[in-house]
Design a protein around this motif. Structure first.
Motif, PDB file in Angstrom:
ATOM      1  N   LEU A  54      -6.601 -20.880 -57.130  1.00 12.20           N
ATOM      2  CA  LEU A  54      -5.279 -20.301 -57.450  1.00 12.20           C
ATOM      3  C   LEU A  54      -4.329 -21.358 -57.981  1.00 12.20           C
ATOM      4  O   LEU A  54      -3.636 -21.147 -58.976  1.00 12.20           O
ATOM      5  CB  LEU A  54      -4.661 -19.668 -56.198  1.00 12.20           C
ATOM      6  N   ARG A  57      -5.287 -22.454 -61.452  1.00 14.13           N
ATOM      7  CA  ARG A  57      -4.981 -21.450 -62.471  1.00 14.13           C
ATOM      8  C   ARG A  57      -3.488 -21.275 -62.692  1.00 14.13           C
ATOM      9  O   ARG A  57      -3.039 -21.102 -63.821  1.00 14.13           O
ATOM     10  CB  ARG A  57      -5.598 -20.117 -62.066  1.00 14.13           C
ATOM     11  N   HIS A  58      -2.696 -21.324 -61.622  1.00 13.84           N
ATOM     12  CA  HIS A  58      -1.280 -20.949 -61.716  1.00 13.84           C
ATOM     13  C   HIS A  58      -0.305 -22.103 -61.502  1.00 13.84           C
ATOM     14  O   HIS A  58       0.896 -21.910 -61.671  1.00 13.84           O
ATOM     15  CB  HIS A  58      -0.956 -19.846 -60.705  1.00 13.84           C
ATOM     16  N   GLY A  59      -0.784 -23.258 -61.090  1.00 16.91           N
ATOM     17  CA  GLY A  59       0.130 -24.345 -60.765  1.00 16.91           C
ATOM     18  C   GLY A  59       0.667 -24.176 -59.356  1.00 16.91           C
ATOM     19  O   GLY A  59       0.195 -23.326 -58.594  1.00 16.91           O
ATOM     20  N   LEU A  61       2.315 -23.139 -55.980  1.00 16.83           N
ATOM     21  CA  LEU A  61       2.695 -21.833 -55.429  1.00 16.83           C
ATOM     22  C   LEU A  61       3.071 -22.013 -53.971  1.00 16.83           C
ATOM     23  O   LEU A  61       2.653 -22.968 -53.322  1.00 16.83           O
ATOM     24  CB  LEU A  61       1.522 -20.848 -55.506  1.00 16.83           C
ATOM     25  N   GLN A  65       3.182 -16.567 -51.828  1.00 17.61           N
ATOM     26  CA  GLN A  65       2.740 -16.185 -53.173  1.00 17.61           C
ATOM     27  C   GLN A  65       1.218 -16.150 -53.259  1.00 17.61           C
ATOM     28  O   GLN A  65       0.636 -15.243 -53.855  1.00 17.61           O
ATOM     29  CB  GLN A  65       3.290 -17.162 -54.219  1.00 17.61           C
ATOM     30  N   MET A  66       0.559 -17.134 -52.639  1.00 21.09           N
ATOM     31  CA  MET A  66      -0.900 -17.160 -52.652  1.00 21.09           C
ATOM     32  C   MET A  66      -1.469 -15.973 -51.875  1.00 21.09           C
ATOM     33  O   MET A  66      -2.455 -15.363 -52.298  1.00 21.09           O
ATOM     34  CB  MET A  66      -1.427 -18.474 -52.084  1.00 21.09           C
ATOM     35  N   ALA A  69      -1.167 -12.900 -54.037  1.00 15.46           N
ATOM     36  CA  ALA A  69      -2.091 -12.960 -55.172  1.00 15.46           C
ATOM     37  C   ALA A  69      -3.520 -12.612 -54.757  1.00 15.46           C
ATOM     38  O   ALA A  69      -4.276 -12.028 -55.532  1.00 15.46           O
ATOM     39  CB  ALA A  69      -2.050 -14.344 -55.817  1.00 15.46           C
ATOM     40  N   ARG A 105       0.757 -27.899 -54.060  1.00 15.47           N
ATOM     41  CA  ARG A 105       0.171 -28.296 -55.343  1.00 15.47           C
ATOM     42  C   ARG A 105      -1.090 -29.109 -55.101  1.00 15.47           C
ATOM     43  O   ARG A 105      -1.268 -29.709 -54.033  1.00 15.47           O
ATOM     44  CB  ARG A 105       1.177 -29.069 -56.182  1.00 15.47           C
TER      45      ARG A 105
END
Length: 157
Positions: A54, A57-59, A61, A65-66, A69, A105
């Motif tokens: 995750l 792919r998305h930077g 979070l 949020q994770m 998702a 991150r």
């Protein structure tokens, strides 16, 4: 437009999507076993692998949020983040939008680990074969996305 290009009536759609579910379960379990075997070299569990993928792919979070998702609990994601942090794969960073929910991150080591896993998975999936076309894969992604979105109202475990 022939009949195969028309939207299915709800009852027929339900029956046909059940066929998809019947394939998704075994597919998920086989893929999970493959990930577990492949990730063992990097010492990654399936949960940590999901967190790293995750973030890749998305930077950065937040944990909530994770969880959203992946449609899994925030508590489970937090345990996976803690495990990844203990192994130096992720780090916390200040979140200007929310003081109490830091951004998570990848570290350099985390980026290298998930890149190795994704490269190995890519090599494995290249062998799927079946003469699949771009349109067929796009249709599959669309169907699975619609199924996932259609079940957004179902409470997380």
């Amino acid at each position: 437009m022939d009949d195969s290009d028309k939207p299915l009536p709800p009852d027929e759609l339900g029956r046909r999507l059940t066929e998809v579910y019947d394939l998704v379960g075994p597919l998920y379990r086989r893929a999970q076993r493959s990930v577990e075997q492949g990730s063992a070299a990097e010492g990654l569990s399936v949960g940590v692998r999901a967190v790293l993928a995750l973030l890749h792919r998305h930077g950065p979070l937040t944990v909530p949020q994770m969880g959203r998702a992946q449609a899994i609990s925030r508590q489970f994601v937090q345990r996976m983040v803690n495990d990844a942090a203990e192994h130096g794969l992720v780090e916390s960073a200040p979140n200007p939008a929310h003081r109490r929910s830091p951004l998570i991150r990848l570290t350099g080591e985390g980026r290298a680990a998930i890149t190795a896993v994704l490269d190995r998975e890519h090599a494995l999936l290249r062998e799927v074969g079946g003469g699949l076309t771009a349109a067929e894969v796009a249709a599959c992604v669309r169907v699975l996305g619609a199924m996932l979105e259609g079940l957004d109202h179902v409470a997380d475990d």
